[in-house]
Design a protein around this motif. Structure first.
Motif, PDB file in Angstrom:
ATOM      1  N   TYR A   1      -9.500  -1.266  -0.548  1.00 45.32           N
ATOM      2  CA  TYR A   1      -8.299  -1.956  -1.032  1.00 45.32           C
ATOM      3  C   TYR A   1      -8.502  -2.310  -2.494  1.00 45.32           C
ATOM      4  O   TYR A   1      -9.483  -2.951  -2.847  1.00 45.32           O
ATOM      5  CB  TYR A   1      -8.033  -3.199  -0.196  1.00 45.32           C
ATOM      6  CG  TYR A   1      -6.756  -3.908  -0.584  1.00 45.32           C
ATOM      7  CD1 TYR A   1      -5.540  -3.393  -0.179  1.00 45.32           C
ATOM      8  CD2 TYR A   1      -6.781  -5.047  -1.361  1.00 45.32           C
ATOM      9  CE1 TYR A   1      -4.349  -4.011  -0.530  1.00 45.32           C
ATOM     10  CE2 TYR A   1      -5.590  -5.683  -1.718  1.00 45.32           C
ATOM     11  CZ  TYR A   1      -4.388  -5.154  -1.296  1.00 45.32           C
ATOM     12  OH  TYR A   1      -3.219  -5.775  -1.653  1.00 45.32           O
TER      13      TYR A   1
ATOM     14  N   THR B   1      -6.708   3.750   5.991  1.00 43.23           N
ATOM     15  CA  THR B   1      -8.070   3.783   6.512  1.00 43.23           C
ATOM     16  C   THR B   1      -8.936   4.736   5.700  1.00 43.23           C
ATOM     17  O   THR B   1      -8.495   5.796   5.266  1.00 43.23           O
ATOM     18  CB  THR B   1      -8.098   4.183   7.999  1.00 43.23           C
ATOM     19  OG1 THR B   1      -7.422   5.422   8.173  1.00 43.23           O
ATOM     20  CG2 THR B   1      -7.415   3.151   8.858  1.00 43.23           C
TER      21      THR B   1
ATOM     22  N   MET C   1       0.828  -1.213   0.000  1.00 44.07           N
ATOM     23  CA  MET C   1       0.000   0.000   0.000  1.00 44.07           C
ATOM     24  C   MET C   1       0.866   1.270   0.000  1.00 44.07           C
ATOM     25  O   MET C   1       0.356   2.368  -0.165  1.00 44.07           O
ATOM     26  CB  MET C   1      -0.911   0.023   1.231  1.00 44.07           C
ATOM     27  CG  MET C   1      -1.838  -1.174   1.358  1.00 44.07           C
ATOM     28  SD  MET C   1      -3.061  -1.242   0.065  1.00 44.07           S
ATOM     29  CE  MET C   1      -4.169   0.021   0.600  1.00 44.07           C
TER      30      MET C   1
ATOM     31  N   GLU D   1      -3.180  -1.014   6.302  1.00 43.44           N
ATOM     32  CA  GLU D   1      -4.393  -0.447   5.694  1.00 43.44           C
ATOM     33  C   GLU D   1      -4.259   1.067   5.597  1.00 43.44           C
ATOM     34  O   GLU D   1      -3.695   1.701   6.481  1.00 43.44           O
ATOM     35  CB  GLU D   1      -5.598  -0.796   6.569  1.00 43.44           C
ATOM     36  CG  GLU D   1      -6.903  -0.219   6.100  1.00 43.44           C
ATOM     37  CD  GLU D   1      -8.075  -0.522   7.024  1.00 43.44           C
ATOM     38  OE1 GLU D   1      -9.201  -0.220   6.637  1.00 43.44           O
ATOM     39  OE2 GLU D   1      -7.858  -1.041   8.127  1.00 43.44           O
TER      40      GLU D   1
END
Length: 93
Positions: free
Chosen positions: A87, A83, A56, A81
């Motif tokens: 994804y 937030t 990411m 992640e």
């Protein structure tokens, strides 16, 4: 009875040493940070991008909040992640 007091004092000293070690160790943990365009800031500390990894990492945009896994010792962070963003598993999304 002096021996019991000496034993209790030694126990307290050892306990203090172990407590200080554990409190300062920075064991693996999940932390929240915010990307500022150049680094991820966690609790006021700017983490350089060189110690951050994860697929990411290339998707970060200025202002993104991230959920990070801090490695044992705090020398490496993994982005779990971003937030508030879905994804994306392909390049078209």
């Amino acid at each position: 009875m002096a021996n019991k007091n000496d034993g209790a004092e030694l126990f307290n000293i050892i306990k203090t040493i172990v407590d200080n070690y554990v409190n300062n160790r920075q064991i693996t943990d999940v932390v929240v940070g915010k990307y500022n365009g150049a680094a991820v800031v966690v609790e006021g500390l700017q983490l350089p991008m060189s110690i951050i990894s994860g697929n990411m990492k290339g998707k970060l945009e200025n202002g993104d909040s991230v959920l990070l896994l801090r490695g044992d010792g705090g020398n490496m962070y993994y982005i779990m992640e971003i937030t508030g963003k879905p994804y994306i598993t392909n390049e078209e999304g």
